[in-house]
Design a protein around this motif. Structure first.
Motif, PDB file in Angstrom:
ATOM      1  N   UNK A  70       0.801  -1.228  -0.126  1.00 37.76           N
ATOM      2  CA  UNK A  70       0.014   0.005  -0.086  1.00 37.76           C
ATOM      3  C   UNK A  70       0.862   1.259  -0.220  1.00 37.76           C
ATOM      4  N   UNK A  71       0.379   2.367  -0.571  1.00 41.95           N
ATOM      5  CA  UNK A  71       1.129   3.604  -0.675  1.00 41.95           C
ATOM      6  C   UNK A  71       0.374   4.747  -0.376  1.00 41.95           C
ATOM      7  N   UNK A  72       1.012   5.604   0.767  1.00 43.27           N
ATOM      8  CA  UNK A  72       0.476   7.003   0.872  1.00 43.27           C
ATOM      9  C   UNK A  72       1.268   7.915   0.250  1.00 43.27           C
ATOM     10  N   UNK A  73       0.701   8.679  -0.383  1.00 43.01           N
ATOM     11  CA  UNK A  73       1.191   9.731  -0.994  1.00 43.01           C
ATOM     12  C   UNK A  73       0.903  11.221  -0.451  1.00 43.01           C
ATOM     13  N   UNK A  74       1.792  11.928  -0.346  1.00 43.03           N
ATOM     14  CA  UNK A  74       1.511  13.368   0.328  1.00 43.03           C
ATOM     15  C   UNK A  74       1.517  14.363  -0.745  1.00 43.03           C
ATOM     16  N   UNK A  75       0.632  14.952  -0.661  1.00 47.22           N
ATOM     17  CA  UNK A  75       0.573  16.233  -1.762  1.00 47.22           C
ATOM     18  C   UNK A  75       0.611  17.650  -1.155  1.00 47.22           C
ATOM     19  N   UNK A  77      -1.276  20.329  -1.732  1.00 42.82           N
ATOM     20  CA  UNK A  77      -2.606  20.971  -1.477  1.00 42.82           C
ATOM     21  C   UNK A  77      -3.477  20.123  -1.571  1.00 42.82           C
ATOM     22  N   UNK A  78      -4.708  20.244  -0.809  1.00 38.13           N
ATOM     23  CA  UNK A  78      -5.983  19.219  -1.124  1.00 38.13           C
ATOM     24  C   UNK A  78      -6.406  19.126  -2.509  1.00 38.13           C
ATOM     25  N   UNK A  79      -6.402  20.144  -3.285  1.00 41.48           N
ATOM     26  CA  UNK A  79      -6.724  20.296  -4.685  1.00 41.48           C
ATOM     27  C   UNK A  79      -5.779  19.070  -5.541  1.00 41.48           C
ATOM     28  N   UNK A  80      -4.916  18.616  -5.086  1.00 40.85           N
ATOM     29  CA  UNK A  80      -4.244  17.508  -5.809  1.00 40.85           C
ATOM     30  C   UNK A  80      -4.636  16.353  -5.771  1.00 40.85           C
ATOM     31  N   UNK A  81      -5.624  16.071  -4.985  1.00 42.01           N
ATOM     32  CA  UNK A  81      -6.210  14.810  -4.622  1.00 42.01           C
ATOM     33  C   UNK A  81      -6.521  14.020  -5.918  1.00 42.01           C
ATOM     34  N   UNK A  82      -6.883  14.914  -6.849  1.00 33.31           N
ATOM     35  CA  UNK A  82      -7.437  14.111  -8.340  1.00 33.31           C
ATOM     36  C   UNK A  82      -6.179  13.641  -8.995  1.00 33.31           C
ATOM     37  N   UNK A  83      -5.072  14.095  -9.001  1.00 31.89           N
ATOM     38  CA  UNK A  83      -3.771  13.744  -9.480  1.00 31.89           C
ATOM     39  C   UNK A  83      -3.361  12.351  -8.620  1.00 31.89           C
ATOM     40  N   UNK A  84      -3.510  12.492  -7.235  1.00 28.16           N
ATOM     41  CA  UNK A  84      -3.317  11.572  -6.582  1.00 28.16           C
ATOM     42  C   UNK A  84      -3.826  10.268  -6.889  1.00 28.16           C
ATOM     43  N   UNK A  85      -5.147  10.234  -7.180  1.00 24.84           N
ATOM     44  CA  UNK A  85      -5.984   9.176  -7.864  1.00 24.84           C
ATOM     45  C   UNK A  85      -5.527   8.442  -9.075  1.00 24.84           C
ATOM     46  N   UNK A  86      -5.096   9.504  -9.735  1.00 27.93           N
ATOM     47  CA  UNK A  86      -4.221   9.037 -11.164  1.00 27.93           C
ATOM     48  C   UNK A  86      -3.138   8.086 -10.908  1.00 27.93           C
ATOM     49  N   UNK A  87      -2.310   8.619  -9.675  1.00 32.19           N
ATOM     50  CA  UNK A  87      -1.155   7.674  -9.144  1.00 32.19           C
ATOM     51  C   UNK A  87      -1.423   6.431  -8.742  1.00 32.19           C
ATOM     52  N   UNK A  88      -2.740   6.058  -8.306  1.00 36.95           N
ATOM     53  CA  UNK A  88      -3.179   4.901  -7.991  1.00 36.95           C
ATOM     54  C   UNK A  88      -2.655   4.660  -6.505  1.00 36.95           C
ATOM     55  N   UNK A  89      -2.726   5.933  -5.754  1.00 36.11           N
ATOM     56  CA  UNK A  89      -2.098   5.429  -4.309  1.00 36.11           C
ATOM     57  C   UNK A  89      -3.398   4.984  -3.499  1.00 36.11           C
ATOM     58  N   UNK A  90      -2.988   4.356  -2.438  1.00 32.73           N
ATOM     59  CA  UNK A  90      -3.973   3.768  -1.632  1.00 32.73           C
ATOM     60  C   UNK A  90      -4.701   4.789  -0.582  1.00 32.73           C
ATOM     61  N   UNK A  91      -3.900   5.846  -0.309  1.00 32.87           N
ATOM     62  CA  UNK A  91      -4.404   6.932   0.397  1.00 32.87           C
ATOM     63  C   UNK A  91      -3.549   8.069   0.271  1.00 32.87           C
ATOM     64  N   UNK A  92      -4.134   9.148   0.599  1.00 38.13           N
ATOM     65  CA  UNK A  92      -3.619  10.694   0.158  1.00 38.13           C
ATOM     66  C   UNK A  92      -3.749  11.538   1.159  1.00 38.13           C
TER      67      UNK A  92
END
Length: 112
Positions: A70-75, A77-92
């Motif tokens: 599982x991968x946690x990605x730290x972004x 800003x909150x608006x970057x959540x869509x890009x973290x979804x693209x990354x297939x992260x398990x949590x953001x």
């Protein structure tokens, strides 16, 4: 960022989750190699790292590793959540890091 995560999580993010060790990687190449050859329960990637961010590394890991942890990605800003979804992260999680949310995310991913 690595220090903030390590200090924020501590050694016991939950009663049933203990952090035995941390492995820090400073480059995408080393991160990819470690993820392929190491035995990790979860990965925490900095989505804002330069020049090749953690979101790109996450997507590559998810597409290339048969049993990617599982991968946690730290972004940034909150608006970057869509890009973290693209990354297939398990949590953001977005900055600034909230210690309670960080430890909860780590504990949740470690239980998977």
């Amino acid at each position: 960022m690595r220090d903030a995560v390590r200090v924020g999580v501590g050694e016991r993010p939950a009663d049933d989750v203990v952090v035995e060790r941390w492995m820090e990687c400073a480059t995408p190449e080393v991160t990819l190699l470690e993820a392929q050859t190491g035995d990790y329960d979860l990965l925490v990637l900095d989505g804002e790292s330069q020049p090749y961010g953690g979101m790109g590394v996450c997507r590559q890991l998810k597409n290339e590793l048969f049993d990617c942890p599982p991968v946690l990605v730290l972004t940034g800003r909150p608006g970057d959540g869509w890009l973290a979804t693209w990354s297939q992260a398990d949590a953001v999680l977005s900055r600034p890091l909230d210690e309670a949310r960080l430890t909860a995310a780590i504990a949740d991913l470690a239980r998977r």
